[in-house]
Write an enzyme that holds these catalytic residues in place. Structure first.
Site: not given
Ligand SMILES: NC(=O)c1ccc[n+]([C@@H]2O[C@H](COP(=O)([O-])OP(=O)(O)OC[C@H]3O[C@@H](n4cnc5c(N)ncnc54)[C@H](O)[C@@H]3O)[C@@H](O)[C@H]2O)c1
Length: 296
Positions: A118, A189
């Site tokens: 993000s 954002n």
């Molecule tokens: N949540 C949102 O609304 C949103 C929207 C757009 C973009 N994003 C981006 O998407 C990405 C993920 O966000 P999210 O909300 O899904 O997070 P989340 O916390 O729901 O999920 C993250 C996952 O990554 C896993 N993880 C951590 N380290 C790892 C590794 N080394 N190898 C493999 N898996 C690993 C964790 O176990 C977890 O299951 C971030 O970069 C965030 O900025 C989030």
């Protein structure tokens, strides 16, 4: 493009895996946590069930989608045949740099490496690989199977060929790709977070209460959800971290996070995921009184 590796099975990763799998790509869903993988598959199954119930897809489509997804806890095995990797792991710079260094090592030379970050610079991520021209931002919106937009972020070195491939692929997922250059907050954002921050500041200055602020934006500006409720859904910690990235990146005080937002995150009030933010989700009631105790 046939094989898509998705790294991270959390909120975004499982939605991205679902979307590719439903469009007949083979998905290798990779997470360090077995528990996250199980929860991710359970979420995809639940979301597919809902689509079947609404008659948007058939029971066969559901089965085919689930059969297209294989889970891995080991990165090396998961990315072996990937044509594209979409990284959607936890938003943390050091973690992402480590993942991209590993991807560069373990993926074939032809594999495009995308991040769903993000706020972290695509240029910075690309610079730790030996193929910066093949690194790109593929910023899906939550919930991924439903939201049409994909912000495609070109890092400083991203090639036109990489961009074109990812743009075409996004269209095949029935998404609408938008081309964006790599500056803090990208477009989504950069515009959304200052609005959310200003809504928090308006509450902090006691101009109006939580519901009143959200009602003004819903009924006055036709927003489907008020900015404070949206912040609760995104996660207040996530909003704070994106604002800090923009504040540091532009060195401009207009992005400084409101002290009320900082206080709420320090108090563990992260929004929906912690059960309480500007609203109280545990009992489904408004938490305005909770928020107000942090206000001036
Ligand atoms: N949540 C949102 O609304 C949103 C929207 C757009 C973009 N994003 C981006 O998407 C990405 C993920 O966000 P999210 O909300 O899904 O997070 P989340 O916390 O729901 O999920 C993250 C996952 O990554 C896993 N993880 C951590 N380290 C790892 C590794 N080394 N190898 C493999 N898996 C690993 C964790 O176990 C977890 O299951 C971030 O970069 C965030 O900025 C989030």
């Amino acid at each position: 493009m046939k094989n898509i590796a998705v790294i991270g099975a959390g909120t975004m990763g499982n939605g991205i895996a679902h979307t590719f799998a439903q469009n007949d790509y083979k998905v290798q869903l990779i997470d360090v946590s077995k528990d996250s993988l199980n929860k991710g598959i359970a979420t995809i199954t639940k979301n597919l069930d809902r689509m079947v119930a609404k008659e948007k897809i058939s029971e066969d489509d559901k089965k085919r989608t689930l059969a297209n997804i294989t889970t891995y806890t080991n990165l090396v095995d998961g990315v072996e045949y990937a044509n594209l990797v979409v990284e959607a792991a936890t938003e943390n710079l050091d973690l992402k740099l480590k993942i991209f260094k590993d991807l560069d090592k373990f993926c074939s030379n032809e594999t495009i490496l995308a991040s769903n970050t993000s706020s972290i610079s695509i240029t910075e991520i690309a610079a730790v690989t030996s193929r910066p021209e093949m690194v790109i931002g593929m910023h899906f919106m939550n919930p991924v199977p439903i939201m049409k937009l994909v912000e495609i972020i070109k890092g400083y070195s991203t090639s036109a060929e990489t961009y074109n491939t990812v743009e075409e692929l996004s269209k095949k997922l029935n998404k609408v790709p938008v081309e964006v250059n790599d500056y803090p907050g990208f477009v989504a954002n950069r515009i959304l977070m200052p609005m959310i921050n200003e809504a928090v500041e308006t509450l902090y200055n006691s101009v109006a209460g939580v519901e009143e602020i959200d009602t003004v934006m819903k009924l006055g500006m036709a927003h489907p959800m008020g900015p404070l409720q949206l912040a609760d859904f995104i996660g207040l910690d996530v909003c704070l971290s994106i604002l800090n990235v923009m504040y540091d990146g532009f060195k401009n005080p207009k992005y400084a996070p409101c002290p009320l937002l900082v206080n709420m995150v320090m108090a563990g009030k992260m929004g929906v995921k912690s059960g309480e933010g500007f609203y109280d989700y545990s009992e489904n009631r408004k938490a305005e009184t909770v928020s107000k105790q942090f206000a001036k």
